[in-house]
Design a protein around this motif. Structure first.
Motif, PDB file in Angstrom:
ATOM      1  N   ASP A  73     -35.556  29.211  41.772  1.00  0.00           N
ATOM      2  CA  ASP A  73     -34.739  30.258  41.182  1.00  0.00           C
ATOM      3  C   ASP A  73     -35.156  31.636  41.707  1.00  0.00           C
ATOM      4  O   ASP A  73     -34.306  32.460  42.073  1.00  0.00           O
ATOM      5  CB  ASP A  73     -34.872  30.206  39.661  1.00  0.00           C
ATOM      6  CG  ASP A  73     -33.918  31.160  38.963  1.00  0.00           C
ATOM      7  OD1 ASP A  73     -32.728  31.182  39.304  1.00  0.00           O
ATOM      8  OD2 ASP A  73     -34.386  31.901  38.076  1.00  0.00           O
ATOM      9  N   GLY A 109     -25.390  22.797  40.266  1.00  0.00           N
ATOM     10  CA  GLY A 109     -26.568  22.733  39.416  1.00  0.00           C
ATOM     11  C   GLY A 109     -26.830  21.376  38.815  1.00  0.00           C
ATOM     12  O   GLY A 109     -27.808  21.194  38.084  1.00  0.00           O
ATOM     13  N   LEU A 157     -33.262  23.598  39.315  1.00  0.00           N
ATOM     14  CA  LEU A 157     -33.159  24.988  38.878  1.00  0.00           C
ATOM     15  C   LEU A 157     -33.298  25.035  37.363  1.00  0.00           C
ATOM     16  O   LEU A 157     -33.057  24.034  36.683  1.00  0.00           O
ATOM     17  CB  LEU A 157     -31.806  25.580  39.299  1.00  0.00           C
ATOM     18  CG  LEU A 157     -31.580  25.778  40.805  1.00  0.00           C
ATOM     19  CD1 LEU A 157     -30.116  26.106  41.081  1.00  0.00           C
ATOM     20  CD2 LEU A 157     -32.485  26.881  41.350  1.00  0.00           C
ATOM     21  N   LEU A 211     -28.487  25.244  48.861  1.00  0.00           N
ATOM     22  CA  LEU A 211     -29.807  24.987  48.311  1.00  0.00           C
ATOM     23  C   LEU A 211     -29.793  23.691  47.516  1.00  0.00           C
ATOM     24  O   LEU A 211     -29.011  23.520  46.585  1.00  0.00           O
ATOM     25  CB  LEU A 211     -30.242  26.147  47.400  1.00  0.00           C
ATOM     26  CG  LEU A 211     -31.571  25.968  46.655  1.00  0.00           C
ATOM     27  CD1 LEU A 211     -32.736  25.824  47.635  1.00  0.00           C
ATOM     28  CD2 LEU A 211     -31.807  27.123  45.694  1.00  0.00           C
ATOM     29  N   LEU A 212     -30.675  22.772  47.913  1.00  0.00           N
ATOM     30  CA  LEU A 212     -30.869  21.522  47.189  1.00  0.00           C
ATOM     31  C   LEU A 212     -32.209  21.616  46.478  1.00  0.00           C
ATOM     32  O   LEU A 212     -33.268  21.525  47.106  1.00  0.00           O
ATOM     33  CB  LEU A 212     -30.866  20.328  48.157  1.00  0.00           C
ATOM     34  CG  LEU A 212     -29.600  20.137  48.996  1.00  0.00           C
ATOM     35  CD1 LEU A 212     -29.797  19.005  49.989  1.00  0.00           C
ATOM     36  CD2 LEU A 212     -28.398  19.869  48.096  1.00  0.00           C
ATOM     37  N   ARG A 235     -34.145  31.908  45.440  1.00  0.00           N
ATOM     38  CA  ARG A 235     -32.700  32.144  45.602  1.00  0.00           C
ATOM     39  C   ARG A 235     -32.355  33.613  45.371  1.00  0.00           C
ATOM     40  O   ARG A 235     -31.629  34.223  46.171  1.00  0.00           O
ATOM     41  CB  ARG A 235     -31.931  31.255  44.622  1.00  0.00           C
ATOM     42  CG  ARG A 235     -30.422  31.479  44.631  1.00  0.00           C
ATOM     43  CD  ARG A 235     -29.724  30.579  43.645  1.00  0.00           C
ATOM     44  NE  ARG A 235     -30.166  30.833  42.266  1.00  0.00           N
ATOM     45  CZ  ARG A 235     -29.664  30.196  41.209  1.00  0.00           C
ATOM     46  NH1 ARG A 235     -28.731  29.272  41.366  1.00  0.00           N
ATOM     47  NH2 ARG A 235     -30.099  30.490  39.999  1.00  0.00           N
ATOM     48  N   SER A 256     -25.627  26.603  45.266  1.00  0.00           N
ATOM     49  CA  SER A 256     -25.999  25.248  44.837  1.00  0.00           C
ATOM     50  C   SER A 256     -24.726  24.412  44.876  1.00  0.00           C
ATOM     51  O   SER A 256     -23.906  24.475  43.941  1.00  0.00           O
ATOM     52  CB  SER A 256     -26.587  25.271  43.428  1.00  0.00           C
ATOM     53  OG  SER A 256     -27.781  26.022  43.390  1.00  0.00           O
ATOM     54  N   GLU A 289     -33.648  15.191  46.373  1.00  0.00           N
ATOM     55  CA  GLU A 289     -33.515  16.133  47.484  1.00  0.00           C
ATOM     56  C   GLU A 289     -33.865  15.471  48.817  1.00  0.00           C
ATOM     57  O   GLU A 289     -33.224  15.718  49.841  1.00  0.00           O
ATOM     58  CB  GLU A 289     -34.407  17.358  47.250  1.00  0.00           C
ATOM     59  CG  GLU A 289     -33.925  18.269  46.135  1.00  0.00           C
ATOM     60  CD  GLU A 289     -34.256  17.764  44.746  1.00  0.00           C
ATOM     61  OE1 GLU A 289     -33.647  18.248  43.783  1.00  0.00           O
ATOM     62  OE2 GLU A 289     -35.140  16.879  44.632  1.00  0.00           O
TER      63      GLU A 289
END
Length: 394
Positions: free
Chosen positions: A21, A40, A9, A5-6, A24, A36, A76
């Motif tokens: 968040d 993070g 958060l 996951l990009l 996920r 991640s 991203e």
């Protein structure tokens, strides 16, 4: 299934971080491993620094990479570009929060540029940025938007074939239903503005509308407004000082009584459901920037509206972005953005016909069941499984 996951958060204070968040955790509850890979850390907006970050990850560990795009962020987007070049076999997907564009501003443009210079650069570079967005969009296996109009406009603007862009509604928490407060005329109409408090949200229009209602004998002193949400320093404070304080001063100048307004900035997360359900409706007076309109139309969903749906409360919203679509399920009333007189008329109508508040609440509760995170997570899981089967067969 293992997904990289990009996305921003928490503790970043923005709606996309909150969404990512919750997304996920919902996928993990379905048995998906969501990682991640950068621990993070924020993605660099400088190409050389970003390349160093990306090279330090073994991307072969993942079945696919999913990114959350939007909010004026470039990291991203640039990370997906890097992966498209250096990991061509990897499945890449993205949720696009601000369609009809992917990134809007030139990737790599320093965020600390003076605002006028940044806006001018974005406008001048728009053709090149759009070409770059389309190039990446063609490389993405699946793109997801949170509204139907967003999916339609993104597919058209990115010139994508059918079956590439999907609409999956904004997920919401499952929150036990609570009855509405006493309806007018037994009690006042209780409204809540909820969300990040900064300029561009149209909060001034709500205060103006309350002042107009104070001028009429049949609506005077019959509305209460609570303003609650996050006040991030980078958006709430500028050269002109505190935006929150400017709203307080506006309320005083308009002659609004102190007991008409309650201020709840930086509301703790645990208190959100109770506060929303203590009100009849959420008011979302968003505006649209004419400068952004030169680049495209932002037609994403509202995280605050998703909270209203989860808590079984209707909305009173402007027709900015895709709010009209989000309130088209019988769960709210819509007025013309920036028109405080139209907002005052809408609120006056609810005071005259308070039963509409109950109808909006019931429809919101039904919508909330449809959009509960477990159901939304299942939709994403099916989308990812299809994307991976295409790789296996192709």
């Amino acid at each position: 299934m293992k997904i990289a996951l990009l996305a921003p958060l928490p503790s970043e204070q923005n709606g996309i971080a909150d969404y990512a968040d919750a997304w996920r955790r919902a996928l993990e509850n379905e048995g998906v491993s969501v990682v991640s890979p950068l621990g993070g850390l924020p993605l660099a907006s400088n190409a050389l620094e970003l390349s160093w970050q990306m090279q330090n990850v073994d991307w072969r560990r993942f079945d696919l990479v999913h990114a959350e795009l939007g909010g004026g962020r470039c990291g991203e987007f640039m990370a997906l570009e890097w992966l498209a070049r250096h990991q061509p076999e990897l499945r890449l997907t993205a949720t696009v929060h601000d369609p009809e564009r992917l990134v809007w501003r030139p990737p790599g443009l320093p965020r600390r540029l003076p605002r006028p210079l940044g806006q001018a650069a974005a406008l001048l570079a728009a053709p090149l940025t759009l070409a770059r967005e389309r190039r990446l969009a063609r490389r993405l296996t699946r793109l997801v938007t949170l509204t139907t109009i967003g999916a339609e406009r993104l597919a058209r603007r990115m010139r994508l074939p059918d079956g590439r862009v999907f609409h999956i509604a904004h997920g919401n928490c499952e929150i036990p239903a609570q009855p509405l407060p006493a309806l007018p005329p037994q009690g006042p109409l209780r409204l809540l503005y909820f969300g990040y408090i900064y300029q561009g949200k149209g909060i001034e229009d709500v205060l103006d509308a309350l002042a107009l209602l104070q001028e009429e004998p049949d609506t005077r002193d019959r509305v209460r407004l609570t303003l609650a949400g996050g006040v991030a320093p980078d958006v709430a404070f500028g050269r002109s000082g505190s935006y929150l304080e400017s709203l307080r001063q506006q309320a005083i100048l308009l002659g609004l009584h102190r007991d008409m307004l309650e201020w709840r900035p930086d509301l703790p997360a645990a208190e959100i459901p109770g506060l929303i359900q203590a009100n009849h409706a959420m008011v979302l007076p968003y505006r649209e920037s004419w400068k952004l309109a030169l680049l495209g139309r932002m037609c994403g969903a509202s995280g605050a509206l998703s909270w209203a749906v989860a808590c079984g409360r209707g909305v009173v919203c402007s027709d900015a972005r895709a709010l009209a679509e989000e309130a088209s399920f019988g769960n709210g009333a819509v007025y013309a953005r920036g028109d405080s007189a139209a907002l005052a008329r809408t609120l006056s109508g609810l005071l005259r016909q308070p039963e509409r508040l109950r109808q909006h609440s019931e429809q919101a509760r039904s919508l909330g069941r449809e959009r509960a995170w477990p159901r939304v997570a299942t939709q994403f899981l099916q989308l990812f499984q299809t994307a991976l089967r295409e790789r296996a067969h192709g």
